[in-house]
Design an enzyme around this catalytic site. Structure first.
Site, PDB file in Angstrom:
ATOM      1  N   THR A   1     -59.021 -74.329  42.579  1.00  0.00           N
ATOM      2  CA  THR A   1     -57.848 -75.264  42.296  1.00  0.00           C
ATOM      3  C   THR A   1     -57.719 -76.435  43.135  1.00  0.00           C
ATOM      4  O   THR A   1     -56.733 -77.250  43.141  1.00  0.00           O
ATOM      5  CB  THR A   1     -56.660 -74.562  41.954  1.00  0.00           C
ATOM      6  OG1 THR A   1     -55.697 -75.035  41.381  1.00  0.00           O
ATOM      7  CG2 THR A   1     -55.949 -73.934  43.345  1.00  0.00           C
TER       8      THR A   1
ATOM      9  N   ARG B   1     -57.091 -73.505  50.142  1.00  0.00           N
ATOM     10  CA  ARG B   1     -57.529 -74.474  51.000  1.00  0.00           C
ATOM     11  C   ARG B   1     -58.624 -74.082  52.235  1.00  0.00           C
ATOM     12  O   ARG B   1     -59.564 -74.672  52.457  1.00  0.00           O
ATOM     13  CB  ARG B   1     -56.457 -75.209  51.794  1.00  0.00           C
ATOM     14  CG  ARG B   1     -55.538 -75.839  50.729  1.00  0.00           C
ATOM     15  CD  ARG B   1     -54.470 -76.465  51.548  1.00  0.00           C
ATOM     16  NE  ARG B   1     -53.116 -76.856  50.651  1.00  0.00           N
ATOM     17  CZ  ARG B   1     -52.613 -77.913  50.721  1.00  0.00           C
ATOM     18  NH1 ARG B   1     -52.723 -78.940  51.531  1.00  0.00           N
ATOM     19  NH2 ARG B   1     -51.414 -78.076  49.843  1.00  0.00           N
TER      20      ARG B   1
ATOM     21  N   GLU C   1     -52.057 -70.933  49.691  1.00  0.00           N
ATOM     22  CA  GLU C   1     -52.581 -72.051  50.145  1.00  0.00           C
ATOM     23  C   GLU C   1     -53.525 -72.019  51.232  1.00  0.00           C
ATOM     24  O   GLU C   1     -54.515 -72.781  50.908  1.00  0.00           O
ATOM     25  CB  GLU C   1     -51.263 -72.990  50.966  1.00  0.00           C
ATOM     26  CG  GLU C   1     -50.023 -73.344  49.907  1.00  0.00           C
ATOM     27  CD  GLU C   1     -50.403 -74.766  49.000  1.00  0.00           C
ATOM     28  OE1 GLU C   1     -51.469 -75.203  49.104  1.00  0.00           O
ATOM     29  OE2 GLU C   1     -49.708 -74.875  48.396  1.00  0.00           O
TER      30      GLU C   1
ATOM     31  N   ASP D   1     -49.043 -73.262  36.702  1.00  0.00           N
ATOM     32  CA  ASP D   1     -50.300 -73.972  36.735  1.00  0.00           C
ATOM     33  C   ASP D   1     -51.627 -73.263  37.022  1.00  0.00           C
ATOM     34  O   ASP D   1     -52.452 -72.721  35.977  1.00  0.00           O
ATOM     35  CB  ASP D   1     -50.254 -75.413  37.272  1.00  0.00           C
ATOM     36  CG  ASP D   1     -50.027 -75.243  38.972  1.00  0.00           C
ATOM     37  OD1 ASP D   1     -49.904 -74.062  39.586  1.00  0.00           O
ATOM     38  OD2 ASP D   1     -49.865 -76.269  39.452  1.00  0.00           O
TER      39      ASP D   1
ATOM     40  N   GLU E   1     -54.235 -84.531  40.185  1.00  0.00           N
ATOM     41  CA  GLU E   1     -54.361 -84.111  38.905  1.00  0.00           C
ATOM     42  C   GLU E   1     -54.729 -84.999  37.825  1.00  0.00           C
ATOM     43  O   GLU E   1     -55.300 -84.637  37.115  1.00  0.00           O
ATOM     44  CB  GLU E   1     -52.970 -83.134  38.735  1.00  0.00           C
ATOM     45  CG  GLU E   1     -52.595 -81.997  39.234  1.00  0.00           C
ATOM     46  CD  GLU E   1     -52.239 -82.300  40.816  1.00  0.00           C
ATOM     47  OE1 GLU E   1     -51.699 -83.434  41.098  1.00  0.00           O
ATOM     48  OE2 GLU E   1     -52.293 -81.404  41.587  1.00  0.00           O
TER      49      GLU E   1
HETATM   50  C1  DMJ Z   1     -53.320 -78.879  45.596  1.00  0.00           C
HETATM   51  O1  DMJ Z   1     -53.134 -77.885  46.576  1.00  0.00           O
HETATM   52  C2  DMJ Z   1     -54.041 -77.935  44.460  1.00  0.00           C
HETATM   53  O2  DMJ Z   1     -54.651 -78.515  43.320  1.00  0.00           O
HETATM   54  C3  DMJ Z   1     -52.895 -76.839  43.661  1.00  0.00           C
HETATM   55  O3  DMJ Z   1     -53.368 -75.826  42.836  1.00  0.00           O
HETATM   56  C4  DMJ Z   1     -51.687 -77.407  43.431  1.00  0.00           C
HETATM   57  N1  DMJ Z   1     -51.384 -78.971  44.018  1.00  0.00           N
HETATM   58  C5  DMJ Z   1     -52.124 -79.451  45.135  1.00  0.00           C
HETATM   59  C6  DMJ Z   1     -52.192 -80.637  44.883  1.00  0.00           C
HETATM   60  O4  DMJ Z   1     -51.359 -81.524  44.022  1.00  0.00           O
END
Ligand code: DMJ
Length: 640
Positions: free
Chosen positions: A618, A269, A265, A398, A532
């Site tokens: 992501t 982020r 995370e 994912d 998403e």
């Molecule tokens: C986000 O923090 C990112 O997209 C992560 O890969 C998975 N999901 C959350 C948002 O839903």
């Protein structure tokens, strides 16, 4: 600078380490002369002993042993007489004289060093307690100063990739322009309220109107929303807000905290957010903060296999895994979602350490046996063995697949290994996980213990965009097929929204008999402002310009505005099937980083962040394609 107390797991406090001189009882502020004399006597006796040991013990420098680690196995040890593999190196002949001279020189040096140390000890004893204290203070100040300079140290300049389309994208159509403006207004509402009620906290409680956080960010206030939102503010032209965020980061963002964070995370982020802010604005502070944080994450890789722990304590560097993960495993979507950011870190710093860490993970995964060609979600970092055989393109799996594709794109399509691994993975996914419901909806299920669970998560909806993004360059030129597959996933995910009372999608939905794209369990009916589905609409829009994607995106924006907006920001919803929404009172940082950014891009021209120049991590943080990535990372510092 004081050394902080260490807190062991038992909670017992270990007293601070005292690295200074021994402290003396108050009633004897200075040493008496006789005590000084005894101390000197002990000191000289000790030194004499050392000299004795040095001259009379056997001279071990003649025997150079190679008995450490791999060298012992890899270096053939041969002595002058040809005794193979003895493990001992003996020196004879003309070299002997040179060797003796060297020994003599060494002895003289040691003698001089000892005399100097003795003089210094005598000098110390002459000093008063106050003088000693002052000296220690000066030393401490020096260390603090050095640390500060290190923090401010500018990193080596590198040619910044050609930054195309970092602003603009003004739509020609009036209606679209108004929609884009509305999304910008929503961003301002989310940001302003966070600033008023949650500034510096990780997230916001928009109803309680106060800060909020979860365990992924650890126990400190690291301003996750600020870092995550910066690039969205930038592309929307909200420059005053961007500057406020930048100032907060300059003055407050500190990673030397005793806090256990999620490596994944924090990478997607914070490092992703800071790198994107750096590339967009050119402000050095973002780059140096990203590097400071990355250094703190590196201890997480100290495992027997090099597969990182899920969590790491930023101060102690101690790592561990989530208690809920199968057999002490690390999670595929977590350790497999570091590549983009780490390659950029190596690119920007010239330090290959980051690149090597993620390439090591890749190589290890590439060599492993995969049940039915699928990657299980769990891998034990101690044994290097898979945990439970559970494969998912939603949560836990994912973004691993996403990063294989994006590693290839980010390398200007030169990282062929990544593309091969992506192609192999999606072929297996298509064969075993993809299915069509009775009503004709294509969905991606989950593989659990040898059978397909007909359930698709909101998280898995990103795959529509991924298939579209990977269509170009696919094996046997199946571009059309993958674009179609992406469109089918987008349709299914849109249905999951359309079949609810609030027109917002549930966390997870089933395909079971008469049930199609609908959540069954109460615990799966929530919507937490996730991006998403909108992300997939945007990619499909970019590749097809089919107006349905803008229409579906607008439906979602209106539903968010109507049901999630409250006076203190935006909140998630507990049950999307109930027409009277209950709020969860959390404004997630990814709402500003991703959901609103993808909506804004959906109503912008394609010239804003064009996909042949930018690759989104992501968390929707855009990173530039590294056209020279391979030259730079193959260890040619000359071009840096
Ligand atoms: C986000 O923090 C990112 O997209 C992560 O890969 C998975 N999901 C959350 C948002 O839903």
């Amino acid at each position: 600078m004081t050394t902080p107390a260490l807190l062991p797991l038992s909670g017992r406090r270990i007293p601070p380490l005292n690295l200074g001189p021994p402290s003396f009882p108050h009633h004897r502020a200075t040493l008496r002369l006789s005590e000084k004399f005894i101390l000197l006597l002990i000191l000289s006796a000790f030194i004499t002993l050392c000299f004795g040991a040095f001259f009379f013990l056997p001279d071990s420098s003649k025997h150079k042993r190679f008995d450490l680690g791999l060298e012992d196995v890899l270096i053939p040890h041969v002595d002058a007489k040809g005794a193979k593999n003895s493990g001992v190196f003996l020196i004879h002949g003309p070299d002997e004289h040179r060797h003796r001279e060297e020994e003599e020189r060494l002895r003289n040096k040691i003698r001089a060093d000892h005399e100097k140390a003795l003089e210094e000890a005598k000098e110390k004893l002459r000093k008063s307690r106050e003088e000693i204290r002052a000296e220690i203070q000066t030393e401490k100040n020096k260390v603090v100063q050095e640390m500060k300079t290190k923090e401010k140290k500018t990193l080596p300049p590198v040619p910044i990739p050609n930054l195309v389309g970092i602003n603009g994208g003004d739509p020609e159509d009036n209606d679209i322009r108004e929609k884009r403006e509305k999304i910008k207004e929503m961003m301002k509402h989310a940001w302003d309220n966070y600033k008023t009620y949650g500034w510096g906290h990780n997230e916001l409680r928009p109803i309680a109107k106060k800060g909020h956080s979860t365990n992924i960010f650890g126990s400190s206030q690291m301003g996750a929303t600020i870092v995550d939102a910066l690039d969205t503010l930038y592309i929307m032209g909200l420059h005053a807000e961007f500057l406020d965020g930048q100032r907060w980061i300059e003055d407050n963002l500190d990673f030397s905290v005793n806090s256990e964070v999620s490596v994944f995370e924090v990478n997607i982020r914070f490092i992703g957010g800071l790198l994107a802010a750096y590339y967009l604005s050119g402000e050095e502070i973002f780059k140096s903060k990203a590097v400071q944080l990355a250094e703190k994450l590196l201890p997480a890789f100290n495992t027997p296999t090099g597969i990182p722990w899920a969590m790491v304590n930023l101060k102690s560097g101690v790592g561990r895994n989530w208690g809920w993960a199968s057999a002490g495993s690390s999670i595929l979507a977590e350790f497999g979602t570091l590549h983009m950011e780490f390659v950029h870190l190596s690119y920007l710093t010239g330090d290959l350490v980051y690149y090597k860490k993620v390439m090591h993970i890749r190589k290890l995964l590439r060599k492993m046996d995969r049940p039915n060609g699928l990657y299980p979600n769990y891998l034990n970092p101690r044994t290097g063995r898979w945990g439970q055989y559970h494969t998912s393109v939603g949560g836990l799996g994912d973004s691993f697949y996403e990063y294989l594709l994006k590693a290839w794109l980010m390398s200007d399509k030169t990282d062929h290994e990544a593309r091969r691994m992506y192609d192999d993975a999606i072929e297996a996914i298509e064969k075993l996980l993809l299915s069509k419901s009775r009503g004709g909806l294509v969905f991606i299920g989950e593989w659990k213990n040898g059978h397909l669970e007909k359930k698709m998560g909101h998280l898995a909806c990103f795959a529509g965009g991924m298939f579209a993004l990977g269509a170009d360059g696919s094996r046997m030129d199946k571009a059309g097929h993958y674009l179609e597959l992406g469109a089918e996933i987008a349709r299914t995910c849109h249905e999951s929204y359309d079949r609810t009372a609030l027109k917002l999608g549930p966390e997870s939905f089933k395909f079971d008999g008469a049930v199609e794209a609908v959540a069954v369990r109460q615990a799966e009916k929530y919507y937490i402002l996730r991006p998403e589905v909108i992300e997939t609409y945007w990619y499909l829009w970019r590749f097809t310009h089919d107006p349905r994607y803008r229409q579906w995106g607008w439906e979602a924006a209106l539903a968010i505005e109507k049901y999630c907006r409250v006076s203190g920001g935006f909140s998630g919803i507990k049950d999307v099937y109930s027409s009277t929404p209950t709020h969860d009172d959390v404004q997630q940082s990814f709402f500003l980083a991703e959901t609103l950014k993808y909506l804004y891009l959906l109503f912008s021209g394609d010239d804003l962040l064009p996909l042949d120049h930018w690759v989104f991590n992501t968390e929707a943080h855009p990173l530039p394609v590294l056209h020279l990535a391979n030259t730079k990372l193959s260890g040619n510092p000359a071009v840096r």
